[in-house]
Each structure stands twice: as C-alpha cells, then as structure tokens.
Write a protein that holds these residues in place. Structure first.
Motif, short mmCIF file in Angstrom:
data_model
loop_
_atom_site.label_atom_id
_atom_site.label_comp_id
_atom_site.label_asym_id
_atom_site.label_seq_id
_atom_site.Cartn_x
_atom_site.Cartn_y
_atom_site.Cartn_z
N GLN A 151 0.86 -1.18 0.00
CA GLN A 151 0.00 0.00 0.00
C GLN A 151 0.90 1.24 0.00
OE1 GLN A 151 -3.49 -0.08 2.65
NE2 GLN A 151 -2.94 -2.20 3.17
N GLU A 152 1.58 1.40 -1.10
CA GLU A 152 2.55 2.47 -1.26
C GLU A 152 2.49 2.99 -2.69
OE1 GLU A 152 4.22 3.63 1.24
OE2 GLU A 152 4.28 2.00 2.71
N THR A 153 3.12 4.13 -2.91
CA THR A 153 3.26 4.72 -4.24
C THR A 153 4.73 4.97 -4.52
OG1 THR A 153 3.15 7.02 -3.47
CG2 THR A 153 1.04 5.89 -3.92
N PRO A 154 5.10 5.25 -5.78
CA PRO A 154 6.50 5.58 -6.05
C PRO A 154 7.00 6.77 -5.22
CG PRO A 154 5.36 5.12 -8.09
CD PRO A 154 4.31 5.15 -7.02
N PRO A 167 2.75 -3.54 3.63
CA PRO A 167 2.28 -4.54 2.66
C PRO A 167 0.77 -4.46 2.47
CG PRO A 167 3.74 -5.54 4.29
CD PRO A 167 3.38 -4.17 4.80
N LEU A 168 0.29 -5.02 1.38
CA LEU A 168 -1.15 -5.04 1.12
C LEU A 168 -1.90 -5.70 2.27
CD1 LEU A 168 -3.59 -4.67 -0.79
CD2 LEU A 168 -3.06 -6.94 -1.71
N THR A 169 -1.36 -6.80 2.77
CA THR A 169 -1.99 -7.53 3.88
C THR A 169 -0.90 -7.96 4.86
OG1 THR A 169 -1.83 -9.60 2.62
CG2 THR A 169 -3.91 -8.41 2.50
N PRO A 170 -1.23 -8.16 6.13
CA PRO A 170 -0.24 -8.56 7.12
C PRO A 170 -0.09 -10.08 7.24
CG PRO A 170 -2.29 -8.07 8.22
CD PRO A 170 -2.53 -7.82 6.75
N PRO A 210 3.83 -11.27 4.11
CA PRO A 210 2.80 -10.24 4.06
C PRO A 210 2.67 -9.61 2.68
CG PRO A 210 4.77 -9.40 5.13
CD PRO A 210 5.01 -10.85 4.88
N GLY A 211 1.50 -9.77 2.08
CA GLY A 211 1.24 -9.14 0.79
C GLY A 211 1.88 -9.79 -0.40
N VAL A 212 2.36 -11.03 -0.27
CA VAL A 212 3.03 -11.68 -1.39
C VAL A 212 2.07 -12.61 -2.12
CG1 VAL A 212 3.94 -13.55 0.06
CG2 VAL A 212 5.06 -13.02 -2.11
N LEU A 213 2.13 -12.53 -3.46
CA LEU A 213 1.31 -13.39 -4.32
C LEU A 213 2.22 -14.20 -5.23
CD1 LEU A 213 -1.47 -10.90 -5.52
CD2 LEU A 213 -1.47 -12.36 -3.50
N GLU A 214 1.68 -15.31 -5.71
CA GLU A 214 2.36 -16.09 -6.75
C GLU A 214 1.41 -16.28 -7.91
OE1 GLU A 214 3.74 -20.65 -7.46
OE2 GLU A 214 4.84 -19.59 -5.90
N ALA A 240 -0.78 -2.11 -10.65
CA ALA A 240 -0.70 -1.83 -9.22
C ALA A 240 -0.58 -0.33 -8.96
CB ALA A 240 0.47 -2.58 -8.60
N GLN A 241 0.28 0.34 -9.71
CA GLN A 241 0.48 1.76 -9.47
C GLN A 241 -0.75 2.57 -9.83
OE1 GLN A 241 4.25 3.47 -10.65
NE2 GLN A 241 5.34 1.57 -10.24
N ARG A 242 -1.49 2.13 -10.83
CA ARG A 242 -2.73 2.82 -11.16
C ARG A 242 -3.78 2.65 -10.05
NH1 ARG A 242 -3.62 4.39 -16.51
NH2 ARG A 242 -5.85 4.05 -16.22
N ARG A 243 -3.56 1.67 -9.19
CA ARG A 243 -4.44 1.41 -8.04
C ARG A 243 -3.88 2.01 -6.75
NH1 ARG A 243 -7.86 -1.81 -5.52
NH2 ARG A 243 -9.55 -2.82 -6.68
N ASN A 244 -2.82 2.80 -6.87
CA ASN A 244 -2.11 3.35 -5.70
C ASN A 244 -1.53 2.23 -4.83
OD1 ASN A 244 -2.38 6.18 -6.18
ND2 ASN A 244 -4.53 6.05 -5.50
N LEU A 245 -1.09 1.18 -5.50
CA LEU A 245 -0.33 0.11 -4.89
C LEU A 245 1.02 0.04 -5.60
CD1 LEU A 245 -3.09 -2.69 -4.84
CD2 LEU A 245 -2.42 -1.24 -2.92
#
Length: 459
Positions: A151-154, A167-170, A210-214, A240-245
């Motif tokens: 949950q971050e931006t550049p 992270p997106l989730t803990p 936390p926040g990792v996907l495969e 992701a960045q267009r979603r503010n992630l």
C-alpha cells in the motif's frame, strides 16, 4: 470497420489493418533491455505503418545503460566511444495487444536487428530456439512469479527511504482463501488484465509473507512464454500503481521473509511426431534419455550461467538455505529443495522445473539459459549426478555443484564459459558479463546501513 482482434494479428498486413480500422493517431511500441526493463514510446501512425515494412531506429543507449539509466563504461558495443548511434529494430506483428488502460490503444513489441541483435534479449532466445529446432525439438515453457504488493506509491516509498513499507496484507498466510476473498476485486482485476493482454494466469494465490502473491502464467511456445513473462512483470507493476499500490519483483526485499522466485517450467516435443521428447513410460519416473541428458546439461552449466538467472546484487541475498531457494546445482524428482525438479507425468505433462531463478531475472535471458543448457546436455549426451533424495540443504555436495556466491563471481564464470560462447555468442557473453560487473561496481561505491551500524563506533 475491421473486426480483427489484437491477438489475432499475425502479419504485417493485419497489423496495418487493425491500426487503420481503429483510427489510431499513435501506436505504442516497446522492447526489453538487458535487465528486462521495458523501454518504448508512442509512435505516430504513419511512421508506425512505415516501420512495419522497413523497421525503425532507436538510440542504442537502451542496451548501454543500467536499470537506473547510468551509462556503462566497460562495454564495447556502445558508449561514448561510439557516440550512441541509433540501432535498427523491427516490429513483431504477432505481438499486437490491447492496452486496457488506454482505450483502443495497441501495443506492439519490437526486437533489435542488425548488429544489436547479437545482444538483444529476445533475439538471444530466438537463436537458442532455432538450435532446438535444428535438433528436431519444439520447446514449451511457462513462468511462475512471486511478487509483493504494498500500500505504497513511487512517491511514498522514496519519502520513507524504502523502510517501514506497508504490505497489502499482514502476516504469513500462504494459499489463504481469507485473503483472496476479502481482496477478491484485486485478484479479479489482475486475472482480467492477464486475459486481455494474453499472459493468462493459470493459478494465483497468496504465498508465505505479508502481501506476497504467486502467479503461474499459462504454458506456450517458449518465445511466446518469454513475451508473456516480460509483459506480466511490466503491466502488473503498471496495474498496481494505477491502483495506488506497488508491486516489486526484486529477489529479496526484506531479511525477514523468503525471497521471490521466477521458476521456469520446460518441456520438449519432437517436431516430427508432436509427442513429448521427455516422456518414456518404460523408464524410471517417466524420464526419457533425452530428458536425462537435458537435466544433466542444466545441472552442469548452472554455475556458469547463474548470472542469467540471478542478475542483480540482491539476487544473491535470496540464495540461502531454508528459504525455498536452491543453493547448489542439484536435481531431484518432485523435490522442491533442489535447483532442478523433475515432474513426472504423461506425454502431455512430463517436464522439468528450473527452480533456481529469481523474480528479478530477465525472462528472455533466463529462458535462453535454461533451454540452452539443456540442449547442450542433449548434444553432448551428458549424464546428471545422482538425484537428491530428502533435504538438499542438509547434504554435503561435491565442489562442481557449488554456485557462485556473488554477482561478480557469476559474471566471471559466464565470461569464462566455453558453453556460453557456443550457445549465446561472444558478443552477448562479453556484453552481458560486463553489465553484471558494472552492477557490482555500482554497489561497491555505497556504504550500507549494516556497515555503519557494525563499524562506525566500535572499530
């Protein structure tokens, strides 16, 4: 108006037809550099249509700088000594894709031509696949990527100095139905993007961290698998960045969590019969002689080719015991502690998983190295070491299975490899090895927090 769909385009004529039918004023064209970073531009329609037939040119600095746009000072292909001239490129008509974020906009891939083709990542993979074809094989491949979402931006990650990121989730929740259900909109959006842009995802789930996907991308001809992998990494970050992630594919962003892999699944089919060259029902684990030689080549050349699978300083932080990353050139049957995992199956599913690669690798180069090494094993009729049974991390391995521990060492092994020069050509080996040595030199110019904490007062 033409009803031709983007992924149905296969010829120059069809590329021209779809651009004209959509009434586009510009077309987006991109290519991939040595680090797998996508570079490109919007091209005015008439110029694009002309380039379909004649090609176009692009400053060759994109092959002469690193991921931070710093100019290499140690390569021969281009530099201040050449004046950074234009390099020739050709558009790949069959790469045409819709860009769902940009209305009717189309994206086309391009690859370097002429002298630049010797070091072009996509061109390298094509040459390796031509070698496979000359041996009577067709190669199928697919890529699996792990990546963290924040949950971050550049802007925010730089304001924080890349520390204390959210992270997106803990927590550690691998394969979590809870996470994928609560955040189902995010999953659905990514799945839909992958379908639209033709890097379809066969499986998407949380990993441990936390926040990792495969994401497992669907199997395809190996060249197209390279395209899919490279586009997946690029446009997952865009989405992701267009979603503010933010999504990261760096090999290991935190010492507290496992690193991020870029596993490669490969199979060979006989061109004449269409049947698997890897499957033999009469052999142990269904492994044909061809697959055994293929695995032997991959195992033997793994230390020499490591820089193509682990191309950054950070890659080597991932290659440590106990974190799901292999640490020696080992192989086993259905053994995830090994660098190479033979997956028994059938005529349709017998394959090998190259588990060494990290998510930060250039997909084209990683595929070229994994396939090229296997073909070398077939040509030389190499035999693998004994398969590992049990935990490969706890065993003592012979010296020839040991992998380079730093990028500098890996670059040197690549440069010294006769097999690499045979498979990839002197121009590529010299250029890529030099770019990896540059990367290490850039790192050595900096003082880490660890050094300051350890030495500032006490030494």
């Amino acid at each position: 108006m033409s009803h031709l769909q983007a992924r149905a385009v296969s010829t120059v004529e069809q590329a021209r037809e779809i651009v004209e039918a959509r009434g586009l004023s510009h077309v987006k064209v991109g290519m991939f550099d040595m680090d797998g970073v996508m570079r490109g531009k919007y091209m005015q329609r008439d110029k694009f249509l002309d380039a379909l037939d004649k090609g176009f040119s692009f400053c060759d600095v994109v092959l002469g700088w690193d991921s931070k746009d710093e100019l290499y000072d140690n390569v021969q292909y281009t530099g201040w000594h050449t004046g950074y001239p234009d390099a020739a490129l050709k558009i790949v008509p069959e790469s045409c894709r819709d860009l769902p974020f940009e209305g009717d906009m189309l994206l086309f891939l391009a690859e370097f031509d002429g002298a630049a083709s010797d070091i072009c990542p996509r061109g390298l993979l094509k040459r390796v696949l031509a070698r496979a074809e000359s041996l009577g094989f067709e190669v199928q491949g697919s890529l699996e990527y792990e990546f963290f979402l924040f949950q971050e931006t550049p802007e925010s990650v730089r304001e924080k100095g890349f520390r204390n990121l959210k992270p997106l989730t803990p927590d550690m929740m691998g394969y979590s139905m809870l996470r994928s259900s609560v955040h189902s909109e995010i999953y659905h959006e990514l799945l839909a993007l992958a379908e639209t842009m033709d890097f379809p995802i066969e499986g998407l789930h949380t990993e441990t961290g936390p926040g990792v996907l495969e994401a497992a991308i669907g199997v395809d001809d190996a060249l197209l698998a390279g395209d899919k992998g490279a586009l997946f990494k690029t446009f997952t970050k865009v989405w992701a960045q267009r979603r503010n992630l933010m999504a990261t594919f760096m090999a290991k962003w935190s010492p507290d969590y496992p690193g991020q892999s870029g596993h490669i699944h490969l199979s060979l089919n006989e061109r004449d019969s269409g049947h698997s060259a890897f499957f033999d029902a009469d052999k142990p684990h269904g492994m044909s002689d061809t697959q055994r030689h293929f695995v032997a080549g991959q195992q033997k050349l793994m230390p020499e080719f490591l820089a193509m699978f682990a191309p950054t300083i950070n890659s080597y932080s991932r290659l440590i015991p106990g974190f799901w990353a292999p640490t020696e050139a080992t192989w086993g049957v259905e053994n995830r502690t090994c660098a190479l995992r033979v997956i028994p199956g059938s005529d349709k599913s017998q394959r090998v998983e190259y588990r060494l690669g990290s998510a930060d690798a250039n997909p084209y180069l990683a595929l070229a190295a994994a396939i090229g090494a296997g073909l070398y094993g077939i040509e030389q009729r190499l035999e693998p070491d004994a398969a590992v049974e049990g935990n490969a991390y706890t065993l003592t391995h012979p010296p020839h299975q040991m992998l380079p521990r730093t990028l500098w060492e890996a670059a040197g092994r690549l440069r010294q490899s006769d097999a690499a020069r045979t498979l990839f050509g002197d121009a590529f080996v010299e250029h890529f090895a030099a770019t990896r040595e540059w990367e290490e030199r850039q790192f050595r110019q900096h003082i880490t927090d660890w050094e300051l904490d350890r030495y500032f007062e006490i030494i």
